[in-house]
Structure formats: C-alpha cells, structure tokens
Scaffold this active site. Structure first.
Site: not given
Ligand code: GCU
Length: 410
Positions: A246, A250, A337, A387
């Site tokens: 998540s 990144k 998402w 997720h």
């Molecule tokens: C939120 C955010 C995402 C991210 C996620 C996480 O949903 O919008 O971009 O990847 O959190 O890190 O859990």
C-alpha cells in the site's frame, strides 16, 4: 470460479471500495479516458544510451512527484545494540534488534534470520505500519516508541503484539533461507502532516515545492537501512529484496527505483502513486491522494491535480527505473481503489525497457486471470480478496525471489 479482470470490474457494483472510498470515483474500465503513455525509451537508440534516459526519468520523478532526497554519508550512521540477540521462532531463527541513529532519528530494526544458515543469507526488507511488535507476538520484540497511528494517545501497547502477524509470513521466510528485516515507518517519519517538522525532515532545512515528501523520506530511510545491512555479517546485502504494501508499496517502488543496490523490488497493492497508472483516473486520483495525504509527495505533484493528462510521465516509467532488476507487482481483486488493471498496465508499460535490456520482461500479453501469477523478470499477480498482504502473496514473492536470487539459479 475465475473471471477475467474486465468482467470482475463490471460485476462489482459496490457503494464503496474496501478502503471506504465513495462512488464518485471511477471503478469501471469503460469510463477510463483514452490515454497515451509517454515512451520510456524515447530517443534511446541502444543499450548504451539507456543510462542517460534513465537519469532523465529519475530526475523527473524527483522534481515533480516525490521530491529530491539529500545525499548521505553512510559513515554517519551510529549503531547501538541495547537488546541482546535471542533465539526466535522455536529456535529456528535468531532475532537481533540493532538501533540505528541517523538524521536525528532512532530507527529500531527487527532482524529475524535463519539460525543455521550455510552462508550469508538474502533478506526481505520492508516497513511495517504500526511498530515491529505488531509483526509477531514474541515479547522480546521492542515496542515502538513515539507516535503510532490508530492507538489510544498514539502510543503503542503490549496488547498490539502480533496484530499484523498475518501480513508477515516469517516462519516461511525463515524456512526458505531468507532473513526478514522490518522497521516501523514512523521511526523515519511519522505518517501525519506536520509541515515536515518531525522525522528525518527535521534535520534537513526549510520545505519548498520540491521538498521531499514522506514517501521519499521513507524510501531514503530504506537506503540508510541497506547502508547498515552492508555491515551485518549474516546478511548478503547484494541480495536484499525491498518489499512494501500500500503506501509502503509506493515506498518500496520509489526506494527500488532510486537506489539500484536493491536487488529485487516488490509492490503489494501499491495503487495511486505506486504501481497504478495515474492517467487512467481509476479509483484514487492524483487530486484525491494529494488532498488526503498532503505530506506524501512534494508540492510540485499538486500541479497535476485533475491534470493527469499533462503529466510527462506515468508510473510505468517509475517501474522501468528498476530494470533490468527483477520487479514484482501484485494486485488484489477487490482492491479497486488501487486500480488493479492500472497496476498491470504499468508493469506492461515497463516491459519494453526490460526487453530492450535483454530480459524476458513480463510474460503476459493481457491481464492474467485471478490467482494465476506470471513470473518473468517482471512478476505479476492479481489475488482473490481484498487490499492486504496474505500468505498467498508471500508464496509468490518467495518463489520469485528463489528464481532470481538463489545462488543455484541461473
Ligand atoms: C489509503 C490511500 C492509499 C494507500 C492506502 C494505504 O487508502 O488512499 O493511497 O495506499 O491508504 O496505505 O493503506
């Protein structure tokens, strides 16, 4: 029953995603705008001219998206060992917890390594979201100090031990001959917007529009941890896999893109600002991520709010920065998402660079079916479910790492 991804996207009519995102965001491939992706190989005639193009792409991501991280002399890291090494996981592993001091931060490592290795071992390195003590219930693991998210008064507690355990298949990692190195991301930079006053940012001057954001700070922190691993005698620092989920996916991508010492790079459900193509505006958008998490990227990235079509880059180019090192992108079926199809298309968009550099790239012409991984020099799977990071994901990562990093492999 298995469906192709396009069918799944049309079939899922949810009021919200697993992240609770509202309906006004696009979750339907038929509403994705026509996009044209910038060519990562633009003006690259031969392999000798790739490094210059690579440097140009890297600078574009630094200037316009993540912010440029400062140079660092690894000799400045100080290490203390306040906690003695101990046997772990029924004596199959050794747990060591060196504390790194750099840029005004104290960064507590948790290293679990096989107890009886035949030589130095490869390692998975990844941040955790809420403290090392949440990764496994063993009481010897240090409890996170400082600010932690989703806890009373933002303080870590004994009761949190092991609560993220399902995301870390430590037993299997050790059994397969790898070490696991994990660190709480907030030790490097706490995940809230304080205008860059705390974490490693505090040590490095006044913010401006090119200011490195929290993701760049976390990625830079991973490089500092790798600096340290070069001095850990049990670990082969030439075979360190950087992995993240998540927002931390990144981060693992940006760490792998900006530091070529990472031998293999894994993005788990990283979504917008990670593996997913921004120009598709599917699920989370640039405008949304910049307003919900204004500290993650540099100020210049906000120039692309609702203007993804103006971006001279997209995430396939960030993935291409990893080439020709092995790269794994993983999606989850219900994680709309994060735009699973956009994550696949970014991996596909990096494939020409991998092939240009003489590897087999991503051996899939179109989106693989659910739970049918493909493992070339680029690996990809879309797992059933939401997720998360699951043992299924780890099974793929271990097989992929074995294929590319085990000394016996070609
Ligand atoms: C939120 C955010 C995402 C991210 C996620 C996480 O949903 O919008 O971009 O990847 O959190 O890190 O859990």
């Amino acid at each position: 029953m298995k469906f192709p991804i396009h069918a799944c996207i049309f079939m899922i009519a949810m009021a919200t995603t697993s992240e609770g995102a509202p309906r006004k965001f696009k979750y339907d491939d038929s509403r994705v705008p026509d996009i044209s992706l910038p060519d990562p190989l633009k003006d690259v005639a031969d392999a000798a001219s790739w490094p210059a193009r690579r440097a140009e792409i890297l600078a574009m991501f630094e200037d316009r998206m993540f912010g440029k991280a400062p140079a660092f002399d690894k000799k400045a890291i100080k290490v203390t060992r306040e906690i003695a090494d101990k046997k772990f996981l029924n004596d199959t592993a050794i747990l060591s917890q060196p504390l790194l001091h750099f840029a005004g931060c104290k960064v507590q490592l948790m290293i679990a390594r096989p107890a009886n290795p035949t030589g130095t071992v490869p390692a998975f390195l990844g941040y955790n979201f809420r403290g090392n003590h949440t990764v496994h219930e063993d009481p010897a693991i240090a409890i996170a100090g400082g600010w932690v998210p989703r806890a009373k008064n933002n303080k870590a507690t004994e009761a949190q031990r092991g609560l993220s355990g399902s995301r870390w298949d430590i037993k299997e990692i050790i059994k397969r001959g790898y070490a696991l190195v994990t660190v709480y991301c907030g030790d490097v930079d706490p995940d809230f917007h304080d205008k860059f006053q705390n974490g490693v940012h505090a040590a490095y001057g006044t913010p401006d529009a090119g200011q490195w954001g929290t993701i760049a700070a976390w990625a830079w922190g991973l490089s500092r941890i790798l600096d340290h691993l070069e001095n850990e005698p049990a670990i082969d620092a030439g075979r360190v896999v950087v992995m993240g989920h998540s927002r931390l996916g990144k981060t693992s991508l940006w760490a792998g893109a900006s530091d070529p010492r990472f031998a293999l790079v894994i993005s788990n459900n990283s979504g917008c600002g990670g593996a997913a193509l921004s120009k598709r505006r599917f699920g989370e958008t640039v405008q949304r991520i910049n307003s919900s998490f204004p500290h993650w990227f540099c100020g210049n990235f906000k120039n692309y709010n609702n203007k993804e079509d103006k971006m001279p880059f997209d995430q396939h180019m960030m993935l291409a920065l990893v080439a020709p090192r092995p790269l794994y992108v993983a999606s989850a079926e219900k994680d709309l998402w994060a735009d699973p199809h956009g994550e696949f298309l970014a991996a596909k968009g990096a494939d020409p660079v991998y092939r240009f550099l003489g590897t087999d790239g991503l051996p899939a012409g179109s989106m693989p079916a659910i739970d049918e991984p493909v493992h070339g020099r680029i690996g990809y799977h879309i797992r059933s479910g939401k997720h998360d990071v699951t043992p299924y994901d780890w099974k793929q990562y271990l097989a992929f790492a074995d294929k590319h990093l085990k000394k016996s492999s070609k």
